[in-house]
Design a protein around this motif. Structure first.
Motif, PDB file in Angstrom:
ATOM      1  N   LEU A   1       3.219   1.456  -0.188  1.00 13.79           N
ATOM      2  CA  LEU A   1       4.051   1.768   0.976  1.00 13.79           C
ATOM      3  C   LEU A   1       3.277   2.620   1.990  1.00 13.79           C
ATOM      4  O   LEU A   1       3.407   2.421   3.199  1.00 13.79           O
ATOM      5  N   GLY A   2       2.491   3.558   1.496  1.00 12.92           N
ATOM      6  CA  GLY A   2       1.677   4.387   2.389  1.00 12.92           C
ATOM      7  C   GLY A   2       0.720   3.551   3.219  1.00 12.92           C
ATOM      8  O   GLY A   2       0.541   3.787   4.420  1.00 12.92           O
ATOM      9  N   GLN A   3       0.097   2.559   2.590  1.00  6.74           N
ATOM     10  CA  GLN A   3      -0.812   1.677   3.321  1.00  6.74           C
ATOM     11  C   GLN A   3      -0.053   0.801   4.320  1.00  6.74           C
ATOM     12  O   GLN A   3      -0.537   0.545   5.424  1.00  6.74           O
ATOM     13  N   ILE A   4       1.130   0.350   3.931  1.00  6.95           N
ATOM     14  CA  ILE A   4       1.955  -0.461   4.835  1.00  6.95           C
ATOM     15  C   ILE A   4       2.312   0.357   6.075  1.00  6.95           C
ATOM     16  O   ILE A   4       2.237  -0.139   7.194  1.00  6.95           O
ATOM     17  N   VAL A   5       2.687   1.624   5.881  1.00  7.71           N
ATOM     18  CA  VAL A   5       3.030   2.518   6.997  1.00  7.71           C
ATOM     19  C   VAL A   5       1.823   2.689   7.916  1.00  7.71           C
ATOM     20  O   VAL A   5       1.942   2.604   9.142  1.00  7.71           O
ATOM     21  N   LYS A   6       0.639   2.932   7.340  1.00 10.16           N
ATOM     22  CA  LYS A   6      -0.567   3.128   8.151  1.00 10.16           C
ATOM     23  C   LYS A   6      -0.942   1.880   8.929  1.00 10.16           C
ATOM     24  O   LYS A   6      -1.389   1.960  10.072  1.00 10.16           O
ATOM     25  N   LYS A   7      -0.777   0.716   8.318  1.00 11.16           N
ATOM     26  CA  LYS A   7      -1.163  -0.542   8.962  1.00 11.16           C
ATOM     27  C   LYS A   7      -0.156  -0.993  10.021  1.00 11.16           C
ATOM     28  O   LYS A   7      -0.499  -1.754  10.910  1.00 11.16           O
ATOM     29  N   ASN A   8       1.080  -0.554   9.896  1.00 12.23           N
ATOM     30  CA  ASN A   8       2.154  -1.010  10.792  1.00 12.23           C
ATOM     31  C   ASN A   8       2.923   0.191  11.332  1.00 12.23           C
ATOM     32  O   ASN A   8       4.124   0.327  11.087  1.00 12.23           O
ATOM     33  N   PRO A   9       2.239   1.077  12.073  1.00  9.02           N
ATOM     34  CA  PRO A   9       2.882   2.317  12.521  1.00  9.02           C
ATOM     35  C   PRO A   9       4.099   2.050  13.405  1.00  9.02           C
ATOM     36  O   PRO A   9       4.080   1.156  14.248  1.00  9.02           O
ATOM     37  N   GLY A  10       5.133   2.845  13.160  1.00  3.87           N
ATOM     38  CA  GLY A  10       6.335   2.775  13.983  1.00  3.87           C
ATOM     39  C   GLY A  10       7.324   1.689  13.600  1.00  3.87           C
ATOM     40  O   GLY A  10       8.438   1.667  14.105  1.00  3.87           O
ATOM     41  N   LEU A  11       6.930   0.788  12.704  1.00  9.46           N
ATOM     42  CA  LEU A  11       7.845  -0.283  12.303  1.00  9.46           C
ATOM     43  C   LEU A  11       8.690   0.158  11.112  1.00  9.46           C
ATOM     44  O   LEU A  11       8.196   0.836  10.210  1.00  9.46           O
ATOM     45  N   SER A  12       9.931  -0.268  11.112  1.00  8.79           N
ATOM     46  CA  SER A  12      10.780  -0.019   9.948  1.00  8.79           C
ATOM     47  C   SER A  12      10.443  -1.066   8.884  1.00  8.79           C
ATOM     48  O   SER A  12       9.841  -2.101   9.180  1.00  8.79           O
TER      49      SER A  12
ATOM     50  N   LEU B   1       8.232   8.390   2.342  1.00 11.91           N
ATOM     51  CA  LEU B   1       7.828   7.056   2.801  1.00 11.91           C
ATOM     52  C   LEU B   1       9.043   6.210   3.175  1.00 11.91           C
ATOM     53  O   LEU B   1       9.030   5.499   4.188  1.00 11.91           O
ATOM     54  N   LEU B   2      10.094   6.295   2.366  1.00 17.87           N
ATOM     55  CA  LEU B   2      11.303   5.528   2.672  1.00 17.87           C
ATOM     56  C   LEU B   2      11.930   6.004   3.979  1.00 17.87           C
ATOM     57  O   LEU B   2      12.406   5.192   4.778  1.00 17.87           O
ATOM     58  N   LYS B   3      11.922   7.313   4.213  1.00 15.19           N
ATOM     59  CA  LYS B   3      12.447   7.834   5.481  1.00 15.19           C
ATOM     60  C   LYS B   3      11.596   7.357   6.657  1.00 15.19           C
ATOM     61  O   LYS B   3      12.124   6.971   7.699  1.00 15.19           O
ATOM     62  N   THR B   4      10.266   7.367   6.495  1.00 12.81           N
ATOM     63  CA  THR B   4       9.370   6.890   7.544  1.00 12.81           C
ATOM     64  C   THR B   4       9.641   5.416   7.849  1.00 12.81           C
ATOM     65  O   THR B   4       9.608   4.991   9.005  1.00 12.81           O
ATOM     66  N   LEU B   5       9.924   4.652   6.805  1.00 14.84           N
ATOM     67  CA  LEU B   5      10.216   3.217   6.971  1.00 14.84           C
ATOM     68  C   LEU B   5      11.685   2.962   7.318  1.00 14.84           C
ATOM     69  O   LEU B   5      12.120   1.813   7.369  1.00 14.84           O
ATOM     70  N   ARG B   6      12.424   4.046   7.545  1.00 17.04           N
ATOM     71  CA  ARG B   6      13.841   3.989   7.926  1.00 17.04           C
ATOM     72  C   ARG B   6      14.706   3.243   6.898  1.00 17.04           C
ATOM     73  O   ARG B   6      15.609   2.488   7.237  1.00 17.04           O
ATOM     74  N   VAL B   7      14.399   3.505   5.630  1.00 21.62           N
ATOM     75  CA  VAL B   7      15.206   2.964   4.530  1.00 21.62           C
ATOM     76  C   VAL B   7      16.181   4.057   4.131  1.00 21.62           C
ATOM     77  O   VAL B   7      15.747   5.138   3.703  1.00 21.62           O
ATOM     78  N   PRO B   8      17.480   3.808   4.275  1.00 23.46           N
ATOM     79  CA  PRO B   8      18.448   4.858   3.883  1.00 23.46           C
ATOM     80  C   PRO B   8      18.427   5.081   2.380  1.00 23.46           C
ATOM     81  O   PRO B   8      18.326   4.149   1.600  1.00 23.46           O
ATOM     82  N   LEU B   9      18.486   6.343   1.996  1.00 19.44           N
ATOM     83  CA  LEU B   9      18.516   6.677   0.582  1.00 19.44           C
ATOM     84  C   LEU B   9      19.952   6.645   0.084  1.00 19.44           C
ATOM     85  O   LEU B   9      20.882   6.990   0.825  1.00 19.44           O
ATOM     86  N   TRP B  10      20.133   6.230  -1.159  1.00 20.44           N
ATOM     87  CA  TRP B  10      21.459   6.259  -1.738  1.00 20.44           C
ATOM     88  C   TRP B  10      21.825   7.702  -2.048  1.00 20.44           C
ATOM     89  O   TRP B  10      21.000   8.484  -2.502  1.00 20.44           O
ATOM     90  N   SER B  11      23.050   8.033  -1.809  1.00 22.52           N
ATOM     91  CA  SER B  11      23.498   9.367  -2.178  1.00 22.52           C
ATOM     92  C   SER B  11      24.756   9.239  -3.013  1.00 22.52           C
ATOM     93  O   SER B  11      25.661   8.503  -2.684  1.00 22.52           O
ATOM     94  N   TYR B  12      24.778   9.975  -4.094  1.00 20.71           N
ATOM     95  CA  TYR B  12      25.935   9.937  -5.006  1.00 20.71           C
ATOM     96  C   TYR B  12      26.546  11.292  -5.092  1.00 20.71           C
ATOM     97  O   TYR B  12      25.967  12.292  -4.987  1.00 20.71           O
TER      98      TYR B  12
END
Length: 187
Positions: A117-128, A176-187
């Motif tokens: 995921l870290g590499q995906i973020v670096k290669k595709n900056p700003g994308l969700s 990383l999930l926050k950077t990729l704008r993936v909402p976290l589950w909360s219980y």
């Protein structure tokens, strides 16, 4: 009279030839410009799904899905094939199929997912992550499946942080999930 017509024709021929050549050249240029225009417009991204990703992103997504698959008993994730343990390793195959892995194994797999995921973020900056998966050509169902697998992995790692998953590994995944704008589950 034939001789004079031939002389007139021979004097006109160079001019006619020049006009014909120029005409053909102009028609050719117009055709080339139309072809170029069609090529440019057809290769321009008409939608998010047609836009390109950074080189290597598909492999990183495939690796991420493979590690997520380990946590889900070898199931296919987001249209990517499921994880297949080596055929000659029955113990590992049973471990995956029965989901009887240790917190240390979960920690290792999540660290690998973090790496991808870290590499995906670096290669595709700003994308969700959703935009990346759409550009990869995944359907909405496949995108939702991969996102939910990541959310479930985050929760599993978080719960197992009391039993051997490094809390720092969980924090990195959250970030990383926050950077990729993936909402976290909360219980």
């Amino acid at each position: 009279m034939n001789h004079s017509l031939d002389r007139e024709t021979s004097r006109l021929n160079p001019a006619l030839v020049w006009l014909v050549v120029v005409g053909i050249a102009l028609v050719g240029l117009m055709a080339m410009s139309n072809t170029l225009l069609v090529d440019l417009t057809s290769s321009a991204p008409a939608s998010v799904a047609q836009a390109s990703l950074a080189p290597g992103t598909e492999g990183l997504l495939r690796q991420t899905a493979g590690h997520l698959s380990k946590l889900l008993g070898g199931a296919s994730i987001g249209g990517f094939p499921g994880f297949e343990p080596p055929g000659d390793d029955d113990k590992y195959r049973r471990k995956i199929e029965e989901r009887s892995y240790t917190a240390e194994e979960v920690n290792y797999w999540v660290k690998e997912i973090n790496n991808f995921l870290g590499q995906i973020v670096k290669k595709n900056p700003g994308l969700s992550l959703e935009e990346i998966l759409q550009r990869q050509g995944l359907s909405q169902v496949e995108t939702r499946e991969l996102v939910e697998a990541l959310q479930g992995t985050h929760n599993t790692a978080k719960v197992l942080s009391e039993y051997g998953v490094n809390p720092e590994t969980v924090k990195i995944l959250e970030s990383l999930l926050k950077t990729l704008r993936v909402p976290l589950w909360s219980y």
